[in-house]
Design an enzyme around this catalytic site. Structure first.
Site: not given
Length: 499
Positions: A193, A301
Site C-alpha cells: 500500500k 526520516c
C-alpha cells in the site's frame, strides 16, 4: 489487458536525458487496484484524488481499497505463494527481478517526472537519486535470489509467506523497491500500500511488473488511506508486516500484531544530529548541513535536523550557512535549477508552520532565507533556529520539513550526551579532520546509521534502520534480506529480521 511479454526478451539499457516537460508522460485519469496480475475496480466503488503539491491541481483519481479489496489482494498473494513463487527455482525468480530493474531503467525519465509531479520533489533528486537507487535495489537483491545458501551458511532458509508492506510519501518509488525487492528475492509474495498522497509511481511500478511477466498475484498494489493499511496489518493471512512511517503509527501496528505471530520490521521517525567539530573542513561541512536538512524539502526520516557546532567555529559556520541558504532556489520541482521543491501536502505544510510558530514562542532566534515563494502550491522557505534549548519542542520532536535547529558545544562528551538525548536513534553525522575523533564519536552515538564527513549517502548493500523510537529491523544489505526469511538451524526455525 495487454499481453505479457516473454521474460527472455530483456530490454536494452536506456539512460534518458533530464526531463524538461511533461508532454511525454502518460497519466491515466483514473487508476484501479492491481490485484492478481490484473487491474480491477475497487469493491468499495470509491476513488480519491491525488494532487500535484506544486500547483494544487488534480493529477488522477485513484481507487480506494476497503477491507474486502485487501482480502482479495491477500488471497491472490497467498495463491501465488503456494502455487508458484515459493516453488520456483531461485534463479528463475532472479530473472524476473532483473527484468523489472531493466524496464525501470528504460522508463526512468517517466518515473522521475511522475515522482516529482506527485510528491513535489525536485526533478534532479528524482532523476539522480530516487529512480537509480530503486533500480539498483532490484538489481542487488536479484543477485542474492539464488545465493541464499551463501548469505546464510549452515542454515536451511525458507520464505516467510505473504508480506504486507506499507510505505510513506517522502520516497514513494524508492521505498516500494526497498520493500518489494528483498521480499521477492527470498520467495515471498507481496501486498503493498503506497501513501495516499503519492500513489502514482507505485502504480507505474505495477505496470512495469505486469510488463515484466511476473506471475499473477506475486505483487499486488492496493491504494487507500489509513484504514486500508490497517486492513493489511490485521489480515490473518498476512505473515509479515513491513512499515515505514511515523512513530505513532508504528506503535499502533506493534499493538495490533502483538500475539499474532506476525513478523515485523518498522522504520520510523528520526531527529538526527549533525555534529561539526572545530577542525572540520567548514565549506564541505556547510554543504553537508544543507544536504542533510534541505534535501527533499526536509521530508527525510534521517534528516540532519539538529545541528551541533563546536563553539570556536560556531559563528563562522552559521554565517556561511545563512549565506548558502540565501542562494537556494525554492520553486517548481520540474525546473532543473530548483533546489527545494514543494511540501508534500497542505496538511504537512500546516504542521511545519505550527512548529515554526512554536519555535518563535519558545524564544528561539529564527532565520529564513529571503526567497520568493510561488503563489500557488505548498512551499516553505528554508529555516533555521539558534538560541534553542535541549528541551525545546523543536529540538525534541520531528518536524519533517526544511527546519534546522542549531546548538553549540564545548567538549566531545557534551555533544555526545546532547546528540543521544532524544527519543529517536536513526542517523547522525560527524564532521572532523581527525580519524581518531571520528571513531571516538561514532562508537558512542546511539544511531543506526552514522556518516563521517558526508551525509545522506545510501547504497543497496548497506543496511538502514534505527534504535529506540526510530523502530527496529533493517532494510538494505543482507540484514534487509534476512527480514524476509526463516532460518532452520539444527532443526530449529527462527526469524532473524530484528538483528
Amino acid at each position: 489487458m495487454a499481453k505479457k511479454k516473454n521474460t527472455s526478451e530483456f530490454p536494452k539499457w536506456n539512460y534518458a536525458p533530464a526531463p524538461e516537460s511533461t508532454s511525454h508522460i502518460q497519466l491515466k485519469d483514473r487508476y484501479d487496484l492491481y490485484i492478481g496480475g490484473k487491474w480491477v475496480k475497487p469493491l468499495s466503488k470509491k476513488y480519491f484524488k491525488t494532487i500535484n503539491p506544486a500547483n494544487e491541481k488534480t493529477l488522477a483519481q485513484v481507487a480506494y481499497a476497503n477491507e474486502k479489496d485487501v482480502d482479495k489482494a491477500v488471497k491472490a498473494a497467498r495463491k501465488a505463494y503456494d502455487e508458484v513463487w515459493s516453488k520456483m527455482e531461485p534463479s528463475e525468480r532472479a530473472k524476473y527481478m532483473y527484468r523489472i530493474a531493466r524496464l525501470m531503467q528504460e522508463r526512468a525519465r517517466e518515473f522521475a517526472v511522475i515522482e516529482s509531479l506527485d510528491a513535489g520533489k525536485v526533478i534532479r533528486e528524482s532523476r539522480d537519486v530516487d529512480v537509480p537507487l530503486a533500480c539498483n535495489h532490484f538489481f542487488y537483491y536479484a543477485g542474492w535470489a539464488d545465493k541464499l545458501e551463501y548469505a546464510f551458511p549452515n542454515r536451511k532458509v525458507s520464505p516467510i509467506g505473504v508480506a504486507g508492506q506499507i510505505i510513506p510519501w517522502n520516497f514513494p518509488l524508492l521505498m516500494a523497491a526497498w520493500k518489494i525487492a528483498p521480499a521477492l528475492a527470498a520467495g515471498n509474495t507481496v501486498v503493498l500500500k503506497p501513501a495516499e498522497t503519492t500513489p502514482l509511481t507505485a502504480l507505474k511500478l505495477a505496470e512495469v511488473i505486469h510488463d515484466a511477466g511476473l506471475p499473477d498475484g506475486v505483487v499486488n498494489i492496493v491504494t487507500g488511506y489509513g484504514d486500508t493499511g490497517a486492513a493489511i496489518v490485521n489480515h490473518p493471512d498476512v505473515d509479515k508486516i513491513a512499515f515505514t512511517g511515523s512513530t505513532n503509527v508504528g506503535k499502533i501496528i506493534q499493538k495490533a500484531i502483538a500475539g499474532t505471530g506476525k513478523k515485523a520490521t518498522l522504520e520510523l521517525g528520526g531527529k538526527s544530529a549533525n555534529i561539526i567539530m572545530d577542525d572540520a573542513p567548514l565549506d564541505e561541512a556547510v554543504e553537508g548541513i544543507v544536504n542533510g536538512i534541505f534535501f527533499n524539502q526536509g521530508h527525510v526520516c534521517c534528516a540532519g535536523s539538529r545541528l551541533f557546532v563546536q563553539e570556536g567555529v560556531a559563528d563562522k559556520v552559521i554565517e556561511k550557512l545563512k549565506h548558502r541558504m540565501d542562494s537556494l532556489i525554492v520553486g517548481d520541482p520540474l525546473d532543473k535549477n530548483t533546489d527545494i521543491g514543494a511540501i508534500n501536502s497542505r496538511e504537512q505544510l500546516g504542521m511545519i508552520h505550527k512548529y515554526i510558530e512554536i519555535g518563535r514562542k519558545e524564544g528561539a532566534t529564527m532565520y529564513q532565507s529571503n526567497c520568493e515563494l510561488p503563489s500557488s502550491g505548498y512551499y516553505c522557505a528554508p529555516t533555521l533556529f539558534t538560541n534553542v534549548a535541549q528541551s525545546s519542542i523543536i529540538v525534541q520532536e520531528e518536524i519533517f520539513g526544511p527546519v534546522l535547529t542549531i546548538q553549540t558545544f564545548r567538549t566531545t562528551d557534551e555533544v555526545i550526551q546532547k546528540a543521544n538525548n532524544t527519543p529517536y536513534g536513526l542517523a547522525a553525522g560527524v564532521w572532523t579532520d581527525k580519524g581518531s575523533r571520528i571513531f571516538n564519536v561514532t562508537t558512542k552515538l546511539r544511531a543506526g546509521v552514522v556518516w563521517a564527513n558526508t551525509y545522506n549517502q545510501f547504497d543497496p548493500a548497506s543496511p538502514f534502520g534505527g534504535y529506540k523510537e526510530s523502530g527496529f529491523g533493517r532494510e538494505g544489505g543482507l540484514h534487509g534480506l534476512s527480514a524476509y526469511v526463516k532460518q532452520n538451524e539444527y532443526g530449529t526455525v527462527r526469524s532473524v529480521e530484528n538483528v
